[in-house]
Design a protein around this motif. Structure first.
Motif, PDB file in Angstrom:
ATOM      1  N   LEU A 101      16.134  -0.107  -4.788  1.00 53.47           N
ATOM      2  CA  LEU A 101      14.804  -0.659  -4.977  1.00 53.47           C
ATOM      3  C   LEU A 101      14.971  -2.155  -5.190  1.00 53.47           C
ATOM      4  O   LEU A 101      15.498  -2.591  -6.218  1.00 53.47           O
ATOM      5  CB  LEU A 101      14.084  -0.039  -6.174  1.00 53.47           C
ATOM      6  CG  LEU A 101      12.644  -0.506  -6.364  1.00 53.47           C
ATOM      7  CD1 LEU A 101      11.764   0.024  -5.217  1.00 53.47           C
ATOM      8  CD2 LEU A 101      12.081  -0.050  -7.708  1.00 53.47           C
ATOM      9  N   GLN A 102      14.563  -2.918  -4.210  1.00 53.39           N
ATOM     10  CA  GLN A 102      14.574  -4.367  -4.319  1.00 53.39           C
ATOM     11  C   GLN A 102      13.251  -4.807  -4.934  1.00 53.39           C
ATOM     12  O   GLN A 102      12.183  -4.461  -4.417  1.00 53.39           O
ATOM     13  CB  GLN A 102      14.752  -5.011  -2.943  1.00 53.39           C
ATOM     14  CG  GLN A 102      14.739  -6.528  -2.948  1.00 53.39           C
ATOM     15  CD  GLN A 102      15.945  -7.126  -3.652  1.00 53.39           C
ATOM     16  OE1 GLN A 102      17.064  -6.655  -3.487  1.00 53.39           O
ATOM     17  NE2 GLN A 102      15.716  -8.175  -4.435  1.00 53.39           N
ATOM     18  N   ILE A 103      13.342  -5.559  -6.023  1.00 54.86           N
ATOM     19  CA  ILE A 103      12.150  -6.017  -6.729  1.00 54.86           C
ATOM     20  C   ILE A 103      12.128  -7.534  -6.693  1.00 54.86           C
ATOM     21  O   ILE A 103      13.026  -8.184  -7.219  1.00 54.86           O
ATOM     22  CB  ILE A 103      12.139  -5.530  -8.188  1.00 54.86           C
ATOM     23  CG1 ILE A 103      12.371  -4.021  -8.266  1.00 54.86           C
ATOM     24  CG2 ILE A 103      10.829  -5.903  -8.855  1.00 54.86           C
ATOM     25  CD1 ILE A 103      12.521  -3.504  -9.686  1.00 54.86           C
ATOM     26  N   ASN A 104      11.101  -8.097  -6.093  1.00 52.93           N
ATOM     27  CA  ASN A 104      10.951  -9.546  -5.991  1.00 52.93           C
ATOM     28  C   ASN A 104       9.688  -9.998  -6.705  1.00 52.93           C
ATOM     29  O   ASN A 104       8.815  -9.197  -7.035  1.00 52.93           O
ATOM     30  CB  ASN A 104      10.881  -9.963  -4.524  1.00 52.93           C
ATOM     31  CG  ASN A 104      12.151  -9.643  -3.758  1.00 52.93           C
ATOM     32  OD1 ASN A 104      13.259  -9.668  -4.297  1.00 52.93           O
ATOM     33  ND2 ASN A 104      11.992  -9.328  -2.475  1.00 52.93           N
ATOM     34  N   ILE A 164      10.496   7.354  -0.489  1.00 51.65           N
ATOM     35  CA  ILE A 164      10.913   7.390   0.901  1.00 51.65           C
ATOM     36  C   ILE A 164      11.148   8.839   1.296  1.00 51.65           C
ATOM     37  O   ILE A 164      11.743   9.623   0.564  1.00 51.65           O
ATOM     38  CB  ILE A 164      12.187   6.530   1.103  1.00 51.65           C
ATOM     39  CG1 ILE A 164      12.521   6.392   2.580  1.00 51.65           C
ATOM     40  CG2 ILE A 164      13.367   7.063   0.299  1.00 51.65           C
ATOM     41  CD1 ILE A 164      13.532   5.268   2.848  1.00 51.65           C
ATOM     42  N   SER A 165      10.610   9.194   2.462  1.00 56.60           N
ATOM     43  CA  SER A 165      10.681  10.579   2.918  1.00 56.60           C
ATOM     44  C   SER A 165      11.847  10.764   3.883  1.00 56.60           C
ATOM     45  O   SER A 165      12.595   9.833   4.187  1.00 56.60           O
ATOM     46  CB  SER A 165       9.369  10.944   3.601  1.00 56.60           C
ATOM     47  OG  SER A 165       9.246  10.207   4.821  1.00 56.60           O
ATOM     48  N   ILE A 166      11.950  11.990   4.369  1.00 60.02           N
ATOM     49  CA  ILE A 166      12.867  12.312   5.474  1.00 60.02           C
ATOM     50  C   ILE A 166      12.000  12.497   6.699  1.00 60.02           C
ATOM     51  O   ILE A 166      11.152  13.391   6.704  1.00 60.02           O
ATOM     52  CB  ILE A 166      13.677  13.594   5.182  1.00 60.02           C
ATOM     53  CG1 ILE A 166      14.471  13.450   3.881  1.00 60.02           C
ATOM     54  CG2 ILE A 166      14.582  13.935   6.360  1.00 60.02           C
ATOM     55  CD1 ILE A 166      15.555  12.406   3.916  1.00 60.02           C
ATOM     56  N   PRO A 167      12.127  11.687   7.787  1.00 61.01           N
ATOM     57  CA  PRO A 167      13.119  10.597   7.901  1.00 61.01           C
ATOM     58  C   PRO A 167      12.820   9.446   6.957  1.00 61.01           C
ATOM     59  O   PRO A 167      13.108   9.581   5.791  1.00 61.01           O
ATOM     60  CB  PRO A 167      13.042  10.210   9.368  1.00 61.01           C
ATOM     61  CG  PRO A 167      11.688  10.624   9.804  1.00 61.01           C
ATOM     62  CD  PRO A 167      11.372  11.859   9.022  1.00 61.01           C
ATOM     63  N   THR A 168      12.200   8.380   7.351  1.00 61.45           N
ATOM     64  CA  THR A 168      12.139   7.206   6.480  1.00 61.45           C
ATOM     65  C   THR A 168      10.750   6.607   6.373  1.00 61.45           C
ATOM     66  O   THR A 168      10.564   5.398   6.444  1.00 61.45           O
ATOM     67  CB  THR A 168      13.127   6.124   6.947  1.00 61.45           C
ATOM     68  OG1 THR A 168      12.867   5.837   8.324  1.00 61.45           O
ATOM     69  CG2 THR A 168      14.562   6.552   6.766  1.00 61.45           C
ATOM     70  N   ASN A 169       9.749   7.450   6.212  1.00 65.72           N
ATOM     71  CA  ASN A 169       8.429   6.914   5.878  1.00 65.72           C
ATOM     72  C   ASN A 169       8.441   6.489   4.419  1.00 65.72           C
ATOM     73  O   ASN A 169       9.001   7.168   3.561  1.00 65.72           O
ATOM     74  CB  ASN A 169       7.363   7.975   6.105  1.00 65.72           C
ATOM     75  CG  ASN A 169       7.234   8.344   7.567  1.00 65.72           C
ATOM     76  OD1 ASN A 169       7.320   7.483   8.440  1.00 65.72           O
ATOM     77  ND2 ASN A 169       7.055   9.616   7.837  1.00 65.72           N
ATOM     78  N   PHE A 215       8.040  -4.924  -3.790  1.00 66.97           N
ATOM     79  CA  PHE A 215       9.108  -3.930  -3.917  1.00 66.97           C
ATOM     80  C   PHE A 215       9.456  -3.404  -2.533  1.00 66.97           C
ATOM     81  O   PHE A 215       8.581  -3.208  -1.690  1.00 66.97           O
ATOM     82  CB  PHE A 215       8.652  -2.752  -4.776  1.00 66.97           C
ATOM     83  CG  PHE A 215       8.532  -3.027  -6.252  1.00 66.97           C
ATOM     84  CD1 PHE A 215       8.311  -4.315  -6.730  1.00 66.97           C
ATOM     85  CD2 PHE A 215       8.621  -1.990  -7.161  1.00 66.97           C
ATOM     86  CE1 PHE A 215       8.194  -4.561  -8.086  1.00 66.97           C
ATOM     87  CE2 PHE A 215       8.499  -2.221  -8.525  1.00 66.97           C
ATOM     88  CZ  PHE A 215       8.280  -3.506  -8.991  1.00 66.97           C
ATOM     89  N   THR A 216      10.736  -3.130  -2.347  1.00 68.76           N
ATOM     90  CA  THR A 216      11.198  -2.515  -1.103  1.00 68.76           C
ATOM     91  C   THR A 216      12.176  -1.399  -1.435  1.00 68.76           C
ATOM     92  O   THR A 216      13.190  -1.644  -2.102  1.00 68.76           O
ATOM     93  CB  THR A 216      11.883  -3.534  -0.184  1.00 68.76           C
ATOM     94  OG1 THR A 216      10.983  -4.616   0.099  1.00 68.76           O
ATOM     95  CG2 THR A 216      12.292  -2.873   1.133  1.00 68.76           C
ATOM     96  N   ILE A 217      11.866  -0.207  -0.961  1.00 69.45           N
ATOM     97  CA  ILE A 217      12.757   0.932  -1.151  1.00 69.45           C
ATOM     98  C   ILE A 217      13.570   1.146   0.116  1.00 69.45           C
ATOM     99  O   ILE A 217      13.058   0.979   1.234  1.00 69.45           O
ATOM    100  CB  ILE A 217      11.965   2.205  -1.521  1.00 69.45           C
ATOM    101  CG1 ILE A 217      12.907   3.335  -1.933  1.00 69.45           C
ATOM    102  CG2 ILE A 217      11.049   2.634  -0.377  1.00 69.45           C
ATOM    103  CD1 ILE A 217      12.167   4.546  -2.527  1.00 69.45           C
ATOM    104  N   SER A 218      14.839   1.480  -0.055  1.00 70.05           N
ATOM    105  CA  SER A 218      15.685   1.723   1.108  1.00 70.05           C
ATOM    106  C   SER A 218      16.786   2.697   0.707  1.00 70.05           C
ATOM    107  O   SER A 218      17.027   2.937  -0.474  1.00 70.05           O
ATOM    108  CB  SER A 218      16.293   0.423   1.630  1.00 70.05           C
ATOM    109  OG  SER A 218      17.120  -0.184   0.647  1.00 70.05           O
ATOM    110  N   ARG A 219      17.435   3.265   1.703  1.00 69.83           N
ATOM    111  CA  ARG A 219      18.524   4.192   1.439  1.00 69.83           C
ATOM    112  C   ARG A 219      19.678   3.883   2.376  1.00 69.83           C
ATOM    113  O   ARG A 219      19.463   3.531   3.535  1.00 69.83           O
ATOM    114  CB  ARG A 219      18.050   5.628   1.579  1.00 69.83           C
ATOM    115  CG  ARG A 219      17.499   6.015   2.944  1.00 69.83           C
ATOM    116  CD  ARG A 219      16.619   7.272   2.894  1.00 69.83           C
ATOM    117  NE  ARG A 219      17.258   8.391   2.260  1.00 69.83           N
ATOM    118  CZ  ARG A 219      16.599   9.469   1.829  1.00 69.83           C
ATOM    119  NH1 ARG A 219      15.292   9.546   1.974  1.00 69.83           N
ATOM    120  NH2 ARG A 219      17.239  10.461   1.255  1.00 69.83           N
ATOM    121  N   ASP A 220      20.880   4.008   1.849  1.00 72.66           N
ATOM    122  CA  ASP A 220      22.095   3.820   2.636  1.00 72.66           C
ATOM    123  C   ASP A 220      22.777   5.182   2.728  1.00 72.66           C
ATOM    124  O   ASP A 220      23.398   5.633   1.763  1.00 72.66           O
ATOM    125  CB  ASP A 220      22.992   2.783   1.965  1.00 72.66           C
ATOM    126  CG  ASP A 220      24.212   2.444   2.811  1.00 72.66           C
ATOM    127  OD1 ASP A 220      24.656   3.302   3.609  1.00 72.66           O
ATOM    128  OD2 ASP A 220      24.740   1.330   2.665  1.00 72.66           O
TER     129      ASP A 220
END
Length: 123
Positions: free
Chosen positions: A80-83, A51-56, A67-72
């Motif tokens: 990293l959500q892995i399903n 994930i980049s800055i901003p959020t690409n 998989f889903t990457i996210s930042r708080d």
């Protein structure tokens, strides 16, 4: 001093889910691109999500849609959500950050690394 600390790995059955977390310190979180790599025994370390800055975001073809990457930003934590996990997802997973805002797939381009968290998927 930049520190990255992963957690959330474990043993799961195929089809299950996990959420990996990467807690960060220092200023890296809000000003650097970050990614999740994995390395299986005998294989090269590969970028699975970033994930980049901003959020690409970027995903490897092998994990796209699972998989889903996210930042708080409030918690300085990367996830990293892995399903729909598969046995081939078994690996050590590493959180990494680089001195730059853009994503790159090359491990050598990342400057900070966590210690890794093991993910094992049983069939």
């Amino acid at each position: 001093q930049v520190q990255l600390v992963e957690s959330g790995g474990g043993l799961v059955q195929a089809g299950g889910s996990l959420r990996l977390s990467c807690a960060t310190s220092g200023s890296v979180f809000t000003s650097n691109a970050m990614g999740w790599f994995r390395q299986a025994p005998g294989k090269e370390r590969e970028l699975v999500a970033a994930i980049s800055i901003p959020t690409n975001t970027y995903y490897a073809d092998s994990v796209e849609g699972r998989f889903t990457i996210s930042r708080d930003n409030s918690k300085n934590t990367l996830y990293l959500q892995i399903n729909s996990m598969k046995p081939e997802d078994t690996a050590m997973y590493y959180c990494a950050a680089r001195r730059g805002v853009a994503v790159t797939t090359k491990a050598a381009s990342y400057d900070y690394w966590g210690q890794g968290t093991q993910v094992t998927v049983s069939s």
